[in-house]
Structures are given as structure tokens and as C-alpha cells.
Design a protein around this motif. Structure first.
Motif, PDB file in Angstrom:
ATOM      1  N   ILE A   5       0.898  -1.545  -0.083  1.00  0.00           N
ATOM      2  CA  ILE A   5       0.040  -0.210   0.049  1.00  0.00           C
ATOM      3  C   ILE A   5       0.806   1.381  -0.506  1.00  0.00           C
ATOM      4  N   SER A   6       2.287   1.550   0.968  1.00  0.00           N
ATOM      5  CA  SER A   6       2.724   2.298   1.272  1.00  0.00           C
ATOM      6  C   SER A   6       3.400   2.850  -0.511  1.00  0.00           C
ATOM      7  N   THR A   7       4.128   1.241  -1.167  1.00  0.00           N
ATOM      8  CA  THR A   7       4.846   1.716  -2.086  1.00  0.00           C
ATOM      9  C   THR A   7       3.715   2.157  -3.146  1.00  0.00           C
ATOM     10  N   ARG A   8       2.710   1.823  -3.400  1.00  0.00           N
ATOM     11  CA  ARG A   8       1.722   2.242  -4.624  1.00  0.00           C
ATOM     12  C   ARG A   8       1.290   3.984  -4.547  1.00  0.00           C
ATOM     13  N   ALA A   9       1.480   4.469  -2.896  1.00  0.00           N
ATOM     14  CA  ALA A   9       1.045   5.597  -2.877  1.00  0.00           C
ATOM     15  C   ALA A   9       2.306   6.437  -2.892  1.00  0.00           C
ATOM     16  N   GLN A  10       2.962   5.652  -2.660  1.00  0.00           N
ATOM     17  CA  GLN A  10       4.677   6.475  -2.554  1.00  0.00           C
ATOM     18  C   GLN A  10       5.214   6.652  -4.110  1.00  0.00           C
ATOM     19  N   ALA A  11       5.380   5.233  -5.050  1.00  0.00           N
ATOM     20  CA  ALA A  11       4.923   5.772  -6.715  1.00  0.00           C
ATOM     21  C   ALA A  11       4.850   6.849  -6.982  1.00  0.00           C
ATOM     22  N   LYS A  12       2.697   6.818  -6.315  1.00  0.00           N
ATOM     23  CA  LYS A  12       2.621   8.103  -7.148  1.00  0.00           C
ATOM     24  C   LYS A  12       2.567   9.250  -6.919  1.00  0.00           C
ATOM     25  N   HIS A  70       6.398  -1.193  -9.412  1.00  0.00           N
ATOM     26  CA  HIS A  70       5.177   0.055  -9.469  1.00  0.00           C
ATOM     27  C   HIS A  70       5.741   1.582  -9.768  1.00  0.00           C
ATOM     28  N   TYR A  71       6.877   1.650  -9.551  1.00  0.00           N
ATOM     29  CA  TYR A  71       7.341   2.669 -10.562  1.00  0.00           C
ATOM     30  C   TYR A  71       7.362   2.199 -12.079  1.00  0.00           C
ATOM     31  N   ARG A  72       8.017   0.694 -12.572  1.00  0.00           N
ATOM     32  CA  ARG A  72       8.015   0.352 -13.974  1.00  0.00           C
ATOM     33  C   ARG A  72       6.576   1.044 -14.676  1.00  0.00           C
ATOM     34  N   THR A  73       6.078   0.387 -14.065  1.00  0.00           N
ATOM     35  CA  THR A  73       3.472   0.516 -14.394  1.00  0.00           C
ATOM     36  C   THR A  73       3.345   2.005 -14.608  1.00  0.00           C
ATOM     37  N   LEU A  74       4.305   3.358 -13.580  1.00  0.00           N
ATOM     38  CA  LEU A  74       3.705   4.254 -14.299  1.00  0.00           C
ATOM     39  C   LEU A  74       4.387   4.993 -15.679  1.00  0.00           C
ATOM     40  N   GLY A  75       6.138   4.449 -15.934  1.00  0.00           N
ATOM     41  CA  GLY A  75       7.002   4.753 -17.268  1.00  0.00           C
ATOM     42  C   GLY A  75       8.046   4.647 -16.796  1.00  0.00           C
ATOM     43  N   TYR A  76       8.367   4.764 -15.820  1.00  0.00           N
ATOM     44  CA  TYR A  76       9.277   4.889 -15.242  1.00  0.00           C
ATOM     45  C   TYR A  76      10.612   3.925 -15.683  1.00  0.00           C
ATOM     46  N   ASP A  77      12.102   3.899 -15.764  1.00  0.00           N
ATOM     47  CA  ASP A  77      12.680   3.169 -16.081  1.00  0.00           C
ATOM     48  C   ASP A  77      13.391   2.390 -14.422  1.00  0.00           C
ATOM     49  N   ALA A  78      13.995   1.705 -14.200  1.00  0.00           N
ATOM     50  CA  ALA A  78      13.407   1.215 -12.667  1.00  0.00           C
ATOM     51  C   ALA A  78      14.431   0.042 -12.930  1.00  0.00           C
ATOM     52  N   VAL A  79      15.702   0.044 -12.301  1.00  0.00           N
ATOM     53  CA  VAL A  79      16.835  -1.750 -12.228  1.00  0.00           C
ATOM     54  C   VAL A  79      17.472  -1.405 -10.512  1.00  0.00           C
TER      55      VAL A  79
END
Ligand SMILES: [Zn+2]
Length: 476
Positions: A184-191, A424-433
Motif C-alpha cells: 500500500i505504501s509503495t503504490r502511494a509513494q510511486a504515485k 510500481h514505478y515501471r508501471t508508471l513509465g519509469y525505468d527502474a533497475v
């Protein structure tokens, strides 16, 4: 027994809850101040039982916040947010390291998670929430997943601040509080990150890292660049049932068994991407025998049926060549002398990026071929695309590895079958490795399991990792 570090002024802040780590063999000696601080933080945060049900994340956040503010991070740059993770209170922490903006580049976001999978003290050989050093290892829950990452990123920010370094772009630490459960915190933070920071890209400390050989020499730097999609379905057959002395021709258990047999026999189409092919090409250089040969062949010709059969027959590689679905749980019937009124199987799938949960469900229904089987998706699915290992990140990594080991180490991007905050960051369009500074031998991987550990030399060696990365990516 020997106390491993002295308590300098900088350490007093953290020392309230701390008990000195004991080195039985004197392995860790002559530590630098930075190493002492890192071990001190590591020890203190492992003592917080940040597993679901224990509500210790806020205490850990307060602890980290005190360190950061003590080193000069302004109140408004240390942001704490409360979350309700399916009834469990938790917190997230965001720390902004202000740059001078001279590069004109967007910010960078650095990820770790503060929660852990719970550990039962009665099952462990040593107390899991106390950092213990023994046989050149640190033991404790989170020593690998992911309190090493939390400690490493935090001590990097503290150290760079103490040096008086100013980045040429803004840097953000984003620590989540329920990565191992509801996210839950991850999703909110990514947004929040997407709306307020909009970084150029995201780097995660929670996966990847050095693969060490049996003798602890570094073999490869693993870079997690994609994650399969986790999705679980319940397959249910219902039936009027009746008395078991008067069997009907249709039976919920038999029908479900037939459905599961078909799922077992189905092989999802083989998939290959540039990422998985380069992964097999690189790994195939060091894996001996037929398996290594199959990896190299698949890298060149992903339609080669012999190579596919070999990779599909191995649990370590089957997940990298396509979607997998497997029955994991079963419940049926209500009495030994009654016909079953229902039978339900749990089927867990790890879906290849780009395939999608809907298409996978449609395929499973087609494979089962029985409209009486009800499919119920019980996962909150997050589908995420593959990320690129950008040239600037690869170059910074190479610099870090060369500085730390004095030689080139192969850099191998891979696709993870598990899940991390990065999706959750990739889903929003960010490269995350994910590029953890840690290192581990395969036989020392105990994340989520008993007796989790971290090799002391790997711990110490990784402390420079993010410092070098950030100076490369945000320095002049
Ligand atoms: Zn983790």
C-alpha cells in the motif's frame, strides 16, 4: 570477545537501543568512522521487528529520521507519511537531498523497503532481531532483504552530506513500509513520486547485486531489469452433491482433477527478449555442462527445441523462458460420506512481461475446456514492463565495480520471478533497475527464510557502492 567499535560522538545518537556487536574472531577491526556508523545503523534497524503484526516501522522511521536531521537534512526534506496497510499501521519515509540544479537534469529516486518478512525466534539458531557476527557473517532478519539496502542508502546520504557534497540534481530516498505484504505504501509513494518528483529514472537497492563464487570472489554484477507478473486464481467446481452411497456421474473433485491435469500438461509459449537472451548468453559462459550449453544455444536461437526442453526442465531456468502456472493449494468436500458440493484449487502464475493477466486467464480457460470451472482472480495484479539498463547507469556501475575490486566484473541484467517495489514505478513509465551494493553466494541466500545472513566483507565492500554511483550520476 571484542567490542567491534568505539562510541564516537556521531554514534551516540544511535546508541540508545544498541548493544555492541561482538566479533568473536576479531575479523572486523580498524574500522573507519563511516564503517562504524554503517554497522551501528545496521545493528539498530535490525533490532526493530518491522514485520506485519508488530508495528515497528514507525519506530524505525523515527530512528532514521533522527540520524538524517542530525546530519543537517532540513525538516521539510525528511518526509514521513502514515499508511494503513490492510489494517496494519505503517509508515513511509522520503528524504530529499537538494541539488544545485546545475546539470539541468531531472531527479533520481533510490528505493529500499523497511519492513521484513517475520522471523520466529524459536525457529532460528540465533535471535533474529539482534545483529550477531559469527564466522565472518552478520546474522539477523533483514541482513540481506532489505535492511542492508536501507542502511546503505542512509549511510550514503549521511556521508555525502558530511563531506559537504552537493549533487547537480535532486536525489530522493524513498523507503516503503509494507513491501513484503500489501505494498500500500509503495503504490502511494510511486504515485506521489510521479506527481511531485517525476525522476529521470529509479534505482532500487532491493535486488540485483554481486554474485559471489564459492570462495567469495565476485563473478558478476546482477541487475534486476524486469519482473514477472504475479497472479493467483482459484478454480472452483460446484455440484449439487448428495449421499456418497448414490454416486452421480458428475463429481466436483473428479472434474477439478481433470482441469488440473490439463493445466499441468499445458506449456505456455516460449518467450525471449533481448534481456533474457543476453542473460542466458552471459550466464551460459560460467554454467557447466548441458545446461550451460542450452543457455548459450537459446541465446542464439530461442526457437531451438532441445535448448528449450533443457531450460524448461530446470526449476532455476523455466521461469525465464515463459509464463508458468502451477497448482499450489487444494480444498474440496465436507464429509467422508457425502458427494463433494465444491472443489477449489489455487493456481499461481508468474506471467512473462507483456503477456498480461487477462490473456493468461483466457488461455487457462481454453486449456481447461470446461465452463463449469469458475475462475476467480484473487491477486491485486500489477503488470510492469521491462526496464532498460541505461548507458549512464551501466557506466556508473562499471566505475563502482572497478573502484571496489580493481578489475572489470561482468554486468548481467536479468528478469526476476519475484516482485519488488520497482514494478510500481515501471508501471508508471519509469525505468527502474535494482542494483544492490550487497554480494552473496547462492548457498548464502536466506532472504525470507531462516538464519538470513550477510558476508562481512561483502557488507563492507558495498558501503562505497552508492557513494560512487551517485557521484557518477549526479556529480561533476
Ligand atoms: Zn525485499
Amino acid at each position: 570477545m571484542k567490542a567491534m567499535y568505539s562510541t564516537g560522538a556521531a554514534l551516540l545518537l544511535a546508541s540508545a537501543a544498541a548493544q555492541p556487536v561482538q566479533a568473536h574472531d576479531g575479523h572486523v577491526q580498524d574500522l573507519t568512522t563511516e564503517q562504524q556508523i554503517a554497522i551501528n545503523i545496521y545493528q539498530d534497524i535490525i533490532a526493530f521487528r518491522t514485520a506485519r503484526g508488530h508495528q515497528q516501522v514507525p519506530a524505525m522511521v523515527s530512528y532514521l529520521t533522527a540520524w538524517l536531521k542530525g546530519e543537517g537534512f532540513a525538516d521539510e526534506d525528511v518526509m514521513v507519511t502514515n499508511y494503513d496497510s490492510d489494517g496494519e499501521p505503517t509508515q513511509g519515509l522520503v528524504v530529499r537531498y537538494r541539488g544545485d540544479g546545475s546539470s539541468g537534469k531531472k531527479p533520481l529516486v533510490l528505493l529500499a523497503h523497511m519492513d521484513v518478512v517475520d522471523a520466529l525466534p524459536e525457529d532460528w539458531e540465533r535471535p533474529p532481531f539482534k545483529l550477531i557476527i559469527e564466522d565472518d557473517y552478520f546474522f539477523g532478519r533483514g541482513t540481506l532483504d532489505n535492511k542492508y539496502g536501507v542502511m546503505n542508502l542512509t549511510q550514503t546520504f549521511l556521508r555525502l552530506k558530511r563531506e559537504g557534497w552537493t549533487p547537480n540534481r535532486d536525489l530522493y530516498l524513498v523507503f516503503s513500509g509494507d513491501e513484503e505484504t500489501g505494498m500500500i505504501s509503495t503504490r502511494a509513494q510511486a504515485k506521489w513520486v510521479a506527481e511531485n518528483v517525476d525522476p529521470e529514472f529509479v534505482l532500487n537497492s532491493d535486488a540485483g547485486g554481486l554474485a559471489l563464487a564459492d570462495d567469495y570472489t565476485p563473478m558478476a554484477m546482477r541487475v534486476q531489469a524486469a519482473e514477472k507478473t504475479f497472479a493467483t486464481w482459484e478454480l472452483t467446481i460446484t455440484n449439487p452433491g448428495g449421499h456418497s452411497s448414490r454416486p452421480r456421474s458428475d463429481n466436483a473433485i473428479y472434474e477439478l482433477a481433470d482441469a488440473l491435469t490439463r493445466v499441468r500438461d499445458h506449456k505456455f509459449p516460449v518467450r525471449a527478449t533481448a534481456l533474457t537472451r543476453s542473460y542466458f548468453a552471459a550466464l551460459g559462459q560460467s554454467v557447466p555442462g548441458d545446461l550451460g550449453a542450452a543457455m548459450r544455444t537459446f541465446a542464439d536461437e530461442p526457437e531451438n527445441s532441445e535448448a528449450i526442453a533443457m531450460l524448461q526442465s530446470n526449476p532455476e531456468t523455466v521461469g525465464t523462458v515463459g509464463t508458468t502456472c502451477i497448482a499450489t493449494m487444494l480444498r474440496a468436500g465436507h464429509a467422508e460420506n457425502a458427494l463433494p458440493q465444491s472443489a477449489t484449487a489455487t493456481v499461481n502464475c508468474r506471467i512473462f512481461p507483456g503477456v498480461g493477466a487477462a490473456a493468461t486467464e483466457a488461455k487457462l480457460k481454453e486449456v481447461v475446456g470446461n465452463d463449469n470451472v469458475a475462475f476467480n482472480l484473487i491477486t491485486d495484479v500489477t503488470e510492469s514492463p521491462e526496464s532498460q539498463l541505461r548507458d549512464d547507469v551501466r557506466a556508473a556501475l562499471a566505475t563502482s565495480l572497478l573502484a571496489r575490486f580493481g578489475k572489470e566484473i561482468p554486468i548481467i541484467p536479468y528478469m526476476e520471478s519475484g516482485g519488488t517495489d520497482g514494478m510500481h514505478y515501471r508501471t508508471l513509465g519509469y525505468d527502474a533497475v535494482a542494483i544492490s551494493g550487497a554480494g552473496s553466494r547462492p548457498q548464502d541466500m536466506f532472504a525470507h527464510g531462516l538464519n538470513e545472513r550477510m558476508y562481512v566483507d561483502a557488507f563492507l565492500n558495498g558501503l562505497d557502492h552508492w557513494v560512487i554511483m551517485l557521484k557518477e550520476l549526479a556529480g561533476d
